[in-house]
Design a protein around this motif. Structure first.
Motif, short mmCIF file in Angstrom:
data_model
loop_
_atom_site.label_atom_id
_atom_site.label_comp_id
_atom_site.label_asym_id
_atom_site.label_seq_id
_atom_site.Cartn_x
_atom_site.Cartn_y
_atom_site.Cartn_z
N SER A 102 13.28 46.70 41.81
CA SER A 102 14.29 45.65 41.97
C SER A 102 14.12 43.97 41.32
CB SER A 102 14.72 45.01 43.40
OG SER A 102 15.54 46.41 44.23
N TYR A 103 14.02 44.27 40.69
CA TYR A 103 13.38 42.80 39.87
C TYR A 103 13.68 41.11 40.14
CZ TYR A 103 10.99 46.18 36.91
OH TYR A 103 9.50 46.76 36.15
N LYS A 104 13.09 40.21 40.05
CA LYS A 104 13.35 39.21 40.36
C LYS A 104 12.92 38.55 39.27
CE LYS A 104 12.35 37.03 44.17
NZ LYS A 104 12.13 36.59 44.97
N LEU A 105 13.72 37.68 38.62
CA LEU A 105 13.12 36.92 37.30
C LEU A 105 13.42 35.60 37.53
CD1 LEU A 105 12.17 36.07 34.13
CD2 LEU A 105 14.31 37.31 33.53
N GLN A 106 12.37 34.40 38.12
CA GLN A 106 12.36 33.04 37.56
C GLN A 106 12.14 32.28 36.56
OE1 GLN A 106 9.89 31.06 40.34
NE2 GLN A 106 11.29 30.44 41.88
N VAL A 107 13.16 31.95 35.51
CA VAL A 107 12.73 30.62 34.46
C VAL A 107 13.25 29.78 34.95
CG1 VAL A 107 14.17 31.00 32.13
CG2 VAL A 107 14.40 33.26 33.28
N THR A 108 12.29 29.09 33.35
CA THR A 108 12.15 27.70 33.93
C THR A 108 11.96 26.92 32.87
OG1 THR A 108 10.65 27.61 35.87
CG2 THR A 108 10.58 25.70 35.21
N ILE A 109 12.60 26.27 32.32
CA ILE A 109 13.06 25.43 31.73
C ILE A 109 12.66 24.01 31.39
CG2 ILE A 109 14.67 26.84 30.54
CD1 ILE A 109 17.04 24.88 31.30
N ILE A 110 12.25 23.42 30.34
CA ILE A 110 11.79 21.93 30.36
C ILE A 110 12.26 21.17 29.72
CG2 ILE A 110 9.24 22.34 29.63
CD1 ILE A 110 8.66 19.57 31.00
N GLY A 111 12.71 20.08 29.89
CA GLY A 111 13.71 19.18 28.43
C GLY A 111 14.18 17.78 29.24
N GLN A 112 14.95 17.04 28.12
CA GLN A 112 15.27 15.53 28.83
C GLN A 112 16.59 15.64 29.47
OE1 GLN A 112 13.90 13.29 25.48
NE2 GLN A 112 12.21 13.02 26.79
N PRO A 113 17.39 14.84 30.46
CA PRO A 113 18.31 14.71 30.22
C PRO A 113 19.48 13.52 28.98
CG PRO A 113 17.26 14.02 32.18
CD PRO A 113 16.43 14.01 31.64
N ILE A 114 20.71 14.84 28.61
CA ILE A 114 21.18 13.88 27.73
C ILE A 114 21.67 12.56 28.31
CG2 ILE A 114 23.78 14.40 26.79
CD1 ILE A 114 22.98 17.59 27.40
N THR A 115 21.34 11.74 27.35
CA THR A 115 21.77 10.79 27.79
C THR A 115 23.33 9.76 27.29
OG1 THR A 115 20.58 9.98 25.46
CG2 THR A 115 19.29 9.91 27.82
N ASP A 116 23.76 10.51 25.96
CA ASP A 116 25.14 10.24 25.45
C ASP A 116 26.42 10.16 26.46
OD1 ASP A 116 27.46 9.96 23.45
OD2 ASP A 116 27.31 11.74 22.82
N VAL A 117 26.77 9.24 26.56
CA VAL A 117 27.65 8.94 28.22
C VAL A 117 28.93 9.93 27.50
CG1 VAL A 117 26.28 6.83 28.78
CG2 VAL A 117 28.70 6.32 27.35
N SER A 118 29.20 10.03 26.78
CA SER A 118 30.56 10.90 25.46
C SER A 118 30.21 12.46 25.71
CB SER A 118 30.49 10.29 24.63
OG SER A 118 29.85 11.11 23.95
N ASP A 119 29.09 12.52 26.16
CA ASP A 119 28.62 14.10 26.49
C ASP A 119 29.25 15.02 28.07
OD1 ASP A 119 27.21 16.74 26.32
OD2 ASP A 119 26.27 16.48 24.79
N PRO A 120 30.33 15.69 27.43
CA PRO A 120 30.88 16.33 28.90
C PRO A 120 29.10 17.12 29.42
CG PRO A 120 31.32 17.29 27.23
CD PRO A 120 31.05 16.67 26.58
N LYS A 121 28.62 17.01 29.51
CA LYS A 121 26.43 17.56 30.02
C LYS A 121 26.06 15.70 30.59
CE LYS A 121 28.41 21.77 29.11
NZ LYS A 121 28.76 22.93 30.09
N TYR A 122 26.54 15.32 29.78
CA TYR A 122 25.87 14.38 30.76
C TYR A 122 25.09 13.53 31.57
CZ TYR A 122 25.21 9.04 31.49
OH TYR A 122 24.31 7.79 32.02
N GLY A 123 23.67 13.20 31.12
CA GLY A 123 22.90 14.08 32.68
C GLY A 123 22.32 14.73 32.62
N MET A 124 22.81 16.30 32.11
CA MET A 124 21.78 17.56 32.40
C MET A 124 21.12 17.50 31.27
SD MET A 124 25.00 19.36 32.89
CE MET A 124 26.45 19.32 34.05
N VAL A 125 19.69 18.88 31.33
CA VAL A 125 18.91 18.98 30.42
C VAL A 125 19.50 19.68 30.23
CG1 VAL A 125 16.85 20.31 30.36
CG2 VAL A 125 17.02 17.93 32.18
N LEU A 126 20.06 20.97 30.70
CA LEU A 126 21.33 21.86 30.43
C LEU A 126 21.68 22.55 31.51
CD1 LEU A 126 21.52 24.08 28.05
CD2 LEU A 126 19.69 25.52 28.89
#
Length: 149
Positions: A32-56
């Motif tokens: 029973s495998y358990k996988l942890q995936v960690t990514i790194i990035g900067q939050p989206i700064t474009d306020v018109s982007d629906p993903k604004y404030g998210m890294v992903l």
């Protein structure tokens, strides 16, 4: 702008056997495998982007990992190329899910495969930071980008 790490955990059931291994893991057995995936990035700064404030969006990360890792391996048997052709043929004829790899399907090799797969499918603005794969409740392997710079 600050960098933020996001982590998502996944689980899947997979069997494997280690070709030419000198211990009991040479036999087909499952985990029973358990996988942890960690990514790194900067939050989206474009306020018109629906993903604004998210890294992903966590949902987008989930889709990538499920599509390219979890779904192909869940309830599958992973065998190294060169394993018994008769066994492989029989299992495939019986419609079993068999995944053949060019590498010994150890926890360590699986992590390297996952790393290569995920780096190909993550957005260019996102970096893979680390992976942790539990093979059992008490044993896991880790890959960290910083160890490989």
């Amino acid at each position: 702008m600050d960098f933020i790490r996001l982590t998502r955990q996944f689980t899947f059931e997979t069997a494997h056997a280690l070709l030419n291994y000198d211990g009991p893991c040479k036999n087909i057995h499952g985990h029973s495998y358990k996988l942890q995936v960690t990514i790194i990035g900067q939050p989206i700064t474009d306020v018109s982007d629906p993903k604004y404030g998210m890294v992903l969006d966590f949902g987008d990360l989930k889709k990538v990992v499920n599509t390219f890792i979890v779904e192909p391996l869940d309830h599958a048997l992973i065998l190294r190329l060169g394993s018994s052709p008769e066994l492989i043929t029989l299992l495939q004829q019986l419609n079993h899910k068999v995944v053949l790899t060019p590498y010994q399907p150890t926890c360590e090799h699986m992590l390297l495969d996952f790393k290569n797969t995920l780096t190909q499918h993550l957005p260019a603005t996102i970096k893979l930071h680390s992976l942790r794969l539990w093979e059992t409740e008490n044993s896991f392997a880790e890959w960290h980008a910083s160890d490989n710079d």
